[in-house]
Scaffold this motif. Structure first.
Motif, PDB file in Angstrom:
ATOM      1  N   ASP A  36       0.814  -1.192  -0.046  1.00 54.61           N
ATOM      2  CA  ASP A  36      -0.136  -0.038  -0.019  1.00 54.61           C
ATOM      3  C   ASP A  36       0.816   1.236  -0.029  1.00 54.61           C
ATOM      4  O   ASP A  36       1.688   1.423   0.732  1.00 54.61           O
ATOM      5  N   ASP A  37       0.547   2.257  -0.798  1.00 56.95           N
ATOM      6  CA  ASP A  37       1.333   3.319  -1.041  1.00 56.95           C
ATOM      7  C   ASP A  37       1.260   4.325   0.206  1.00 56.95           C
ATOM      8  O   ASP A  37       2.189   4.950   0.692  1.00 56.95           O
ATOM      9  N   ASP A  38       0.295   4.205   0.963  1.00 56.53           N
ATOM     10  CA  ASP A  38      -0.073   5.030   2.139  1.00 56.53           C
ATOM     11  C   ASP A  38       0.577   4.621   3.266  1.00 56.53           C
ATOM     12  O   ASP A  38       0.995   5.040   4.101  1.00 56.53           O
ATOM     13  N   LYS A  41       2.118  -1.186   4.085  1.00 54.75           N
ATOM     14  CA  LYS A  41       1.678  -2.534   4.716  1.00 54.75           C
ATOM     15  C   LYS A  41       1.300  -3.377   3.520  1.00 54.75           C
ATOM     16  O   LYS A  41       0.712  -2.820   2.340  1.00 54.75           O
ATOM     17  N   PRO A  42       1.571  -4.769   3.453  1.00 51.83           N
ATOM     18  CA  PRO A  42       0.970  -5.576   2.311  1.00 51.83           C
ATOM     19  C   PRO A  42      -0.371  -5.367   2.166  1.00 51.83           C
ATOM     20  O   PRO A  42      -1.411  -5.256   2.970  1.00 51.83           O
ATOM     21  N   LYS A  43      -0.894  -5.511   0.798  1.00 48.93           N
ATOM     22  CA  LYS A  43      -2.177  -5.119   0.586  1.00 48.93           C
ATOM     23  C   LYS A  43      -2.920  -6.483  -0.126  1.00 48.93           C
ATOM     24  O   LYS A  43      -4.027  -7.110   0.073  1.00 48.93           O
ATOM     25  N   SER A  44      -2.129  -7.088  -1.091  1.00 49.97           N
ATOM     26  CA  SER A  44      -2.486  -8.051  -1.772  1.00 49.97           C
ATOM     27  C   SER A  44      -1.531  -8.920  -2.586  1.00 49.97           C
ATOM     28  O   SER A  44      -0.360  -8.597  -2.588  1.00 49.97           O
ATOM     29  N   VAL A  45      -1.770  -9.942  -3.042  1.00 51.62           N
ATOM     30  CA  VAL A  45      -0.824 -10.854  -4.024  1.00 51.62           C
ATOM     31  C   VAL A  45      -1.461 -11.084  -5.484  1.00 51.62           C
ATOM     32  O   VAL A  45      -2.632 -11.268  -5.618  1.00 51.62           O
ATOM     33  N   LEU A  64      -4.688  -9.104   1.273  1.00 56.70           N
ATOM     34  CA  LEU A  64      -4.110  -9.249   2.461  1.00 56.70           C
ATOM     35  C   LEU A  64      -4.707  -8.264   3.462  1.00 56.70           C
ATOM     36  O   LEU A  64      -4.892  -8.434   4.762  1.00 56.70           O
ATOM     37  N   ASP A  65      -4.729  -7.005   2.816  1.00 55.90           N
ATOM     38  CA  ASP A  65      -5.386  -5.736   3.657  1.00 55.90           C
ATOM     39  C   ASP A  65      -7.084  -6.160   3.598  1.00 55.90           C
ATOM     40  O   ASP A  65      -7.480  -5.773   2.730  1.00 55.90           O
ATOM     41  N   THR A  66      -7.570  -6.568   4.747  1.00 51.52           N
ATOM     42  CA  THR A  66      -8.990  -6.530   4.739  1.00 51.52           C
ATOM     43  C   THR A  66      -9.760  -5.586   5.439  1.00 51.52           C
ATOM     44  O   THR A  66     -11.012  -5.829   5.977  1.00 51.52           O
ATOM     45  N   LYS A  67      -9.091  -4.353   5.475  1.00 52.42           N
ATOM     46  CA  LYS A  67      -9.840  -3.286   6.028  1.00 52.42           C
ATOM     47  C   LYS A  67     -11.277  -3.069   5.309  1.00 52.42           C
ATOM     48  O   LYS A  67     -12.306  -2.391   5.922  1.00 52.42           O
ATOM     49  N   ASP A  68     -11.372  -3.333   4.103  1.00 53.21           N
ATOM     50  CA  ASP A  68     -12.690  -3.271   3.440  1.00 53.21           C
ATOM     51  C   ASP A  68     -13.387  -4.461   3.349  1.00 53.21           C
ATOM     52  O   ASP A  68     -14.435  -4.765   2.391  1.00 53.21           O
ATOM     53  N   GLY A  69     -13.280  -5.495   4.154  1.00 55.09           N
ATOM     54  CA  GLY A  69     -13.806  -6.785   4.196  1.00 55.09           C
ATOM     55  C   GLY A  69     -12.816  -7.696   3.443  1.00 55.09           C
ATOM     56  O   GLY A  69     -11.780  -7.487   2.747  1.00 55.09           O
ATOM     57  N   CYS A 139       2.366  10.011 -13.069  1.00 58.40           N
ATOM     58  CA  CYS A 139       2.765   8.559 -12.759  1.00 58.40           C
ATOM     59  C   CYS A 139       2.579   8.337 -11.470  1.00 58.40           C
ATOM     60  O   CYS A 139       3.318   9.132 -10.641  1.00 58.40           O
ATOM     61  N   ARG A 140       2.497   7.048 -11.127  1.00 58.21           N
ATOM     62  CA  ARG A 140       2.667   6.396  -9.749  1.00 58.21           C
ATOM     63  C   ARG A 140       3.616   5.322  -9.955  1.00 58.21           C
ATOM     64  O   ARG A 140       3.301   4.470 -11.000  1.00 58.21           O
ATOM     65  N   SER A 141       4.301   4.986  -8.977  1.00 57.37           N
ATOM     66  CA  SER A 141       5.212   3.820  -8.995  1.00 57.37           C
ATOM     67  C   SER A 141       5.110   3.026  -7.753  1.00 57.37           C
ATOM     68  O   SER A 141       5.018   3.530  -6.601  1.00 57.37           O
ATOM     69  N   GLN A 142       5.407   1.703  -7.881  1.00 52.67           N
ATOM     70  CA  GLN A 142       5.250   0.798  -6.579  1.00 52.67           C
ATOM     71  C   GLN A 142       6.376  -0.213  -6.769  1.00 52.67           C
ATOM     72  O   GLN A 142       6.742  -0.570  -8.057  1.00 52.67           O
TER      73      GLN A 142
END
Length: 148
Positions: A36-38, A41-45, A64-69, A139-142
């Motif tokens: 997650d950019d903000d 923390k790990p967000k998904s795979v 992985l990030d279940t803040k939205d369920g 642009c955004r980079s991760q």
């Protein structure tokens, strides 16, 4: 004394192993942990794979990030992805080899519901994947981390 044929074969095989291991990481295929950019923390795979047309694509295989369920929907997406589960969704497509990695494709940000022109680049010996998405000059980079 000259080595026998089986010994020569065995030596050749042992010398080829590092090349095979390196070749496995010479492509973006595999499972990647998104960050997650903000929050950092790990967000998904995301699993990146070679598509039937020879381009690279990627789909979300784990949330992985279940803040939205546990299985959030892409409520900001349009078209066929609108209100569809993000898990299982193709979020990378159309990426082809370039001089600097892979490009010419698109990446979908399910959180914003927007698709961006995308580029991928292997970093850190293939253990990290640089993912960038651009609209015009914005642009955004991760960096995604290869799953073991």
């Amino acid at each position: 004394m000259k080595p026998t044929l089986p010994l020569q074969f065995l030596l050749g095989l042992l010398l080829a192993i590092p090349a095979v291991v390196q070749a496995q990481h010479a492509a973006p295929t595999g499972r990647w942990r998104t960050i997650d950019d903000d929050t950092g923390k790990p967000k998904s795979v995301v699993e990146v794979y070679l598509a039937r047309d020879g381009s690279y694509a990627g789909k979300v295989v784990e949330i992985l990030d279940t803040k939205d369920g546990p299985n959030p929907l892409c409520d900001k997406c349009t078209g066929s992805n609108h209100n569809q589960p993000i898990k299982g969704m193709v979020i990378l497509w159309g990426l082809k080899p370039t001089d600097e990695g892979w490009g010419g494709g698109m990446v979908l940000d399910p959180e914003r519901g927007k698709a961006y022109r995308s580029k991928l680049r292997l970093l850190d010996g293939g253990n990290r994947l640089g993912v960038s998405g651009c609209i015009a000059f914005i642009c955004r980079s991760q960096e995604w981390l290869r799953e073991p």
